[in-house]
Design a protein around this motif. Structure first.
Motif, PDB file in Angstrom:
ATOM      1  N   ARG A 230       4.320  -4.858   7.467  1.00  0.00           N
ATOM      2  CA  ARG A 230       5.516  -5.492   6.873  1.00  0.00           C
ATOM      3  C   ARG A 230       6.066  -4.636   5.733  1.00  0.00           C
ATOM      4  NH1 ARG A 230       6.113 -11.260   7.993  1.00  0.00           N
ATOM      5  NH2 ARG A 230       4.391 -12.019   9.300  1.00  0.00           N
ATOM      6  N   LYS A 231       5.164  -4.090   4.938  1.00  0.00           N
ATOM      7  CA  LYS A 231       5.596  -3.236   3.824  1.00  0.00           C
ATOM      8  C   LYS A 231       6.337  -2.010   4.349  1.00  0.00           C
ATOM      9  CE  LYS A 231       1.905  -4.495   0.570  1.00  0.00           C
ATOM     10  NZ  LYS A 231       0.702  -3.998  -0.147  1.00  0.00           N
ATOM     11  N   ARG A 232       5.828  -1.414   5.430  1.00  0.00           N
ATOM     12  CA  ARG A 232       6.484  -0.230   5.990  1.00  0.00           C
ATOM     13  C   ARG A 232       7.868  -0.567   6.531  1.00  0.00           C
ATOM     14  NH1 ARG A 232       1.120   0.744   7.598  1.00  0.00           N
ATOM     15  NH2 ARG A 232       1.449  -0.171   9.674  1.00  0.00           N
ATOM     16  N   ARG A 233       7.984  -1.739   7.175  1.00  0.00           N
ATOM     17  CA  ARG A 233       9.285  -2.168   7.700  1.00  0.00           C
ATOM     18  C   ARG A 233      10.286  -2.426   6.572  1.00  0.00           C
ATOM     19  NH1 ARG A 233       8.776  -7.241   8.418  1.00  0.00           N
ATOM     20  NH2 ARG A 233      10.487  -7.753   6.999  1.00  0.00           N
ATOM     21  N   ILE A 234       9.836  -3.081   5.498  1.00  0.00           N
ATOM     22  CA  ILE A 234      10.708  -3.381   4.349  1.00  0.00           C
ATOM     23  C   ILE A 234      11.165  -2.094   3.674  1.00  0.00           C
ATOM     24  CG2 ILE A 234      10.739  -4.405   2.035  1.00  0.00           C
ATOM     25  CD1 ILE A 234       8.731  -6.528   3.216  1.00  0.00           C
ATOM     26  N   ALA A 235      10.234  -1.136   3.514  1.00  0.00           N
ATOM     27  CA  ALA A 235      10.583   0.149   2.894  1.00  0.00           C
ATOM     28  C   ALA A 235      11.604   0.895   3.731  1.00  0.00           C
ATOM     29  CB  ALA A 235       9.313   0.989   2.709  1.00  0.00           C
TER      30      ALA A 235
ATOM     31  N   SER B 112      15.115  -0.683   3.501  1.00  0.00           N
ATOM     32  CA  SER B 112      15.802  -0.623   2.197  1.00  0.00           C
ATOM     33  C   SER B 112      15.956   0.810   1.679  1.00  0.00           C
ATOM     34  CB  SER B 112      15.039  -1.454   1.165  1.00  0.00           C
ATOM     35  OG  SER B 112      13.697  -0.991   1.052  1.00  0.00           O
ATOM     36  N   GLY B 113      15.475   1.795   2.486  1.00  0.00           N
ATOM     37  CA  GLY B 113      15.593   3.182   2.056  1.00  0.00           C
ATOM     38  C   GLY B 113      14.677   3.527   0.895  1.00  0.00           C
ATOM     39  N   THR B 114      13.529   2.858   0.825  1.00  0.00           N
ATOM     40  CA  THR B 114      12.572   3.095  -0.264  1.00  0.00           C
ATOM     41  C   THR B 114      11.218   3.499   0.330  1.00  0.00           C
ATOM     42  OG1 THR B 114      11.962   0.735  -0.286  1.00  0.00           O
ATOM     43  CG2 THR B 114      13.717   1.436  -1.800  1.00  0.00           C
ATOM     44  N   GLN B 115      10.224   3.616  -0.542  1.00  0.00           N
ATOM     45  CA  GLN B 115       8.883   3.976  -0.122  1.00  0.00           C
ATOM     46  C   GLN B 115       7.967   2.742  -0.188  1.00  0.00           C
ATOM     47  OE1 GLN B 115       8.246   7.149   0.969  1.00  0.00           O
ATOM     48  NE2 GLN B 115      10.428   7.539   0.582  1.00  0.00           N
ATOM     49  N   VAL B 116       6.826   2.818   0.510  1.00  0.00           N
ATOM     50  CA  VAL B 116       5.861   1.717   0.480  1.00  0.00           C
ATOM     51  C   VAL B 116       5.378   1.487  -0.953  1.00  0.00           C
ATOM     52  CG1 VAL B 116       3.559   0.977   1.219  1.00  0.00           C
ATOM     53  CG2 VAL B 116       5.116   2.024   2.866  1.00  0.00           C
ATOM     54  N   GLN B 117       5.249   2.577  -1.739  1.00  0.00           N
ATOM     55  CA  GLN B 117       4.828   2.433  -3.143  1.00  0.00           C
ATOM     56  C   GLN B 117       5.820   1.575  -3.925  1.00  0.00           C
ATOM     57  OE1 GLN B 117       4.949   5.227  -1.264  1.00  0.00           O
ATOM     58  NE2 GLN B 117       4.032   6.960  -2.345  1.00  0.00           N
ATOM     59  N   ASP B 118       7.130   1.713  -3.574  1.00  0.00           N
ATOM     60  CA  ASP B 118       8.154   0.896  -4.246  1.00  0.00           C
ATOM     61  C   ASP B 118       7.970  -0.581  -3.915  1.00  0.00           C
ATOM     62  OD1 ASP B 118       9.465   3.173  -5.372  1.00  0.00           O
ATOM     63  OD2 ASP B 118      10.446   3.528  -3.448  1.00  0.00           O
ATOM     64  N   VAL B 119       7.622  -0.859  -2.661  1.00  0.00           N
ATOM     65  CA  VAL B 119       7.401  -2.255  -2.249  1.00  0.00           C
ATOM     66  C   VAL B 119       6.177  -2.814  -2.974  1.00  0.00           C
ATOM     67  CG1 VAL B 119       6.936  -3.801  -0.310  1.00  0.00           C
ATOM     68  CG2 VAL B 119       8.446  -1.824   0.007  1.00  0.00           C
ATOM     69  N   ASN B 120       5.122  -1.992  -3.091  1.00  0.00           N
ATOM     70  CA  ASN B 120       3.925  -2.423  -3.830  1.00  0.00           C
ATOM     71  C   ASN B 120       4.267  -2.738  -5.279  1.00  0.00           C
ATOM     72  OD1 ASN B 120       2.165  -2.211  -1.653  1.00  0.00           O
ATOM     73  ND2 ASN B 120       1.727  -0.051  -2.047  1.00  0.00           N
ATOM     74  N   ARG B 121       5.106  -1.876  -5.880  1.00  0.00           N
ATOM     75  CA  ARG B 121       5.489  -2.079  -7.275  1.00  0.00           C
ATOM     76  C   ARG B 121       6.292  -3.369  -7.428  1.00  0.00           C
ATOM     77  NH1 ARG B 121       8.699   2.046  -8.005  1.00  0.00           N
ATOM     78  NH2 ARG B 121       6.936   3.493  -7.991  1.00  0.00           N
ATOM     79  N   LEU B 122       7.188  -3.625  -6.473  1.00  0.00           N
ATOM     80  CA  LEU B 122       7.985  -4.856  -6.502  1.00  0.00           C
ATOM     81  C   LEU B 122       7.078  -6.084  -6.444  1.00  0.00           C
ATOM     82  CD1 LEU B 122      10.398  -6.771  -6.117  1.00  0.00           C
ATOM     83  CD2 LEU B 122      10.434  -6.124  -3.705  1.00  0.00           C
ATOM     84  N   LEU B 123       6.111  -6.067  -5.556  1.00  0.00           N
ATOM     85  CA  LEU B 123       5.225  -7.228  -5.404  1.00  0.00           C
ATOM     86  C   LEU B 123       4.392  -7.457  -6.659  1.00  0.00           C
ATOM     87  CD1 LEU B 123       4.083  -6.669  -1.704  1.00  0.00           C
ATOM     88  CD2 LEU B 123       5.726  -8.368  -2.563  1.00  0.00           C
ATOM     89  N   LYS B 124       3.997  -6.348  -7.307  1.00  0.00           N
ATOM     90  CA  LYS B 124       3.233  -6.476  -8.552  1.00  0.00           C
ATOM     91  C   LYS B 124       4.112  -7.054  -9.665  1.00  0.00           C
ATOM     92  CE  LYS B 124       0.258  -3.869 -11.708  1.00  0.00           C
ATOM     93  NZ  LYS B 124      -0.321  -2.531 -12.034  1.00  0.00           N
ATOM     94  N   GLN B 125       5.372  -6.547  -9.749  1.00  0.00           N
ATOM     95  CA  GLN B 125       6.310  -7.072 -10.743  1.00  0.00           C
ATOM     96  C   GLN B 125       6.599  -8.538 -10.489  1.00  0.00           C
ATOM     97  OE1 GLN B 125       9.540  -4.375 -10.138  1.00  0.00           O
ATOM     98  NE2 GLN B 125       8.818  -2.870 -11.635  1.00  0.00           N
ATOM     99  N   PHE B 126       6.703  -8.901  -9.216  1.00  0.00           N
ATOM    100  CA  PHE B 126       6.971 -10.292  -8.871  1.00  0.00           C
ATOM    101  C   PHE B 126       5.841 -11.203  -9.341  1.00  0.00           C
ATOM    102  CE2 PHE B 126       6.050 -13.719  -5.823  1.00  0.00           C
ATOM    103  CZ  PHE B 126       7.136 -14.534  -6.090  1.00  0.00           C
ATOM    104  N   GLN B 127       4.604 -10.761  -9.152  1.00  0.00           N
ATOM    105  CA  GLN B 127       3.452 -11.556  -9.596  1.00  0.00           C
ATOM    106  C   GLN B 127       3.487 -11.773 -11.106  1.00  0.00           C
ATOM    107  OE1 GLN B 127       0.123  -9.330  -8.116  1.00  0.00           O
ATOM    108  NE2 GLN B 127       0.275 -10.138  -6.029  1.00  0.00           N
TER     109      GLN B 127
END
Length: 445
Positions: free
Chosen positions: A398-403, A406-421
């Motif tokens: 799912r992270k790879r699909r979202i990245a 959105s034209g981003t990297q998986v690391q960006d998705v990880n960072r978003l989820l951490k910020q969200f928490q």
């Protein structure tokens, strides 16, 4: 604007807050630092001298020396003199004439005059509920007329067509006649700028002024020209009966010397500040609020006004009710919050308005990239409705699909989820009694 001055004055005045007694010596030392801070901010020398003398006269008198809290009293004196220097209160546009009210815009080339015409038209249309017509008398700068036509379409106001072969005075007259025939409330006339002040330019704008008799004649000046801004404003004031000044590009000026000098040198009020490139980036100039921001006291009134104007109240109420019922804060809510914050001017703008947050906002400005919020919104938009409601399901594929979406990297998705928490924890804390103050204290730490 004023970042450098705020930081320097903050360091100087903080040393006084805890002092139980002030003497002429330590007041002189403080005023020396204030003088240097103003000069570094590119405030005109005559203005600095007059400002320091006023503070000195009040500080060494009964007002401060006999105060129970002399350090705080001196800060109050500095605040009061800053307000007096920039004008006692906001001076609104005078539109109390039989329509159409005519506003003539003057200024040097490159000051942002044409874009300011569009910003002012949008301000009058949205906040004052006026019908507005704009016209360009700039027949010299290539594509100036087309630029204003495009901006007029963007802000939803009327545009009076003109061509480079027309005479500027005739354009202004015909625009005014058109506005009368179509019952328009306000006409804004954009005039030609030059790279420097010259007799031909001044004569042309004098002729336009004499032909249309504007109720407001506003001088548009680039804040980043510093003392030259005040000097050019003075030259225009001597040639035209100016009624006010609009200072542009303040978002790129860390010094603020122009805003502190213009009123003293010209005697004319600053009526608006241009705070960005977008057509909604124009705010009324309130001397008392600006003085508070310079001294790190924040500007809660402007924050409240902007929030009441831009925030979706229904969504805000639904969010509060949702949290009260114990329902979780999800990624849909986070996206809504990001959109509301962007409407209000971004994170740095908001922090700048909160009292006591001046030092934090300086650190944040160095770390927060407003484009990061654009990427954040793109990532959330790439998620399914289920993923936004239940972020815990977002794993590897799912992270790879979202990245990818959105034209981003998986690391960006990880960072978003951490910020969200982290945001989720804050929202839980805010929903409790006294939660907001606890949250602000934790941010400060």
């Amino acid at each position: 604007m004023f970042e450098n001055l705020t930081e320097r004055l903050g360091r100087t005045l903080r040393t006084l807050r805890g002092q139980g007694r002030l003497t002429e010596d330590n007041i002189k030392d403080t005023l020396r630092e204030v003088r240097m801070a103003l000069l570094e901010a590119d405030v005109a020398l005559p203005v600095v001298r007059a400002f320091i003398e006023q503070i000195k006269a009040r500080a060494i008198g009964q007002e401060v020396m006999h105060s129970l809290t002399p350090g705080q009293a001196l800060i109050g004196v500095v605040h009061g003199e800053l307000v007096a220097l920039m004008g006692a209160a906001n001076e609104d546009l005078d539109l109390t004439v039989r329509p159409p009210a005519v506003i003539l815009m003057a200024g040097l080339q490159g000051s942002g005059k044409t874009s300011t015409v569009a910003k002012l038209a949008r301000f009058l249309r949205e906040r004052k509920k006026k019908s507005v017509l704009v016209a360009s008398c700039d027949i010299y700068r290539p594509a100036a007329i087309d630029q204003l036509r495009t901006l007029a379409t963007e802000v939803g106001c009327g545009f009076f067509p003109s061509t480079p072969s027309d005479r500027p005075v005739e354009i202004a007259r015909n625009a005014l006649d058109h506005a009368r025939k179509h019952a328009m409330d306000v006409v804004i006339i954009d005039t030609a700028g030059r790279l420097h002040i010259d007799a031909e330019m001044m004569q042309e704008i004098k002729d336009i002024h004499a032909s249309i008799h504007p109720i407001e004649t506003l001088f548009v000046v680039d804040s980043m020209t510093g003392q030259d801004a005040a000097n050019s404003a003075k030259a225009f004031h001597e040639a035209l009966p100016l009624t006010g000044v609009i200072v542009t590009k303040t978002d790129g000026d860390a010094r603020g010397g122009a805003a502190l000098s213009i009123r003293h040198i010209t005697g004319k009020p600053i009526k608006f500040l241009g705070i960005g490139e977008k057509t909604d980036a124009l705010e009324p100039f309130h001397p008392d609020r600006v003085a508070s921001r310079i001294l790190g006291m924040g500007d809660v009134l402007s924050l409240i006004e902007e929030a009441s104007r831009t925030v979706d109240h229904d969504k805000a109420i639904r969010m509060v009710e949702k949290l009260k019922k114990g329902k979780g804060f999800d990624l849909d809510d986070l996206r809504d919050q990001v959109r509301q914050m962007k409407k209000m001017g971004g994170m740095a703008w908001i922090l700048d308005k909160i009292p006591g947050m001046d030092s934090l906002s300086q650190k944040m400005k160095g770390k927060v990239d407003e484009k990061e919020f654009v990427r954040l919104e793109a990532m959330i938009n790439s998620m399914t409705a289920h993923e936004r409601r239940c972020p815990d399901v977002i794993k590897g594929s799912r992270k790879r699909r979202i990245a990818a979406g959105s034209g981003t990297q998986v690391q960006d998705v990880n960072r978003l989820l951490k910020q969200f928490q982290q945001t989720q924890k804050m929202m839980k804390q805010m929903s409790k009694r006294g939660g907001l103050m606890d949250m602000l204290r934790s941010i400060g730490k």
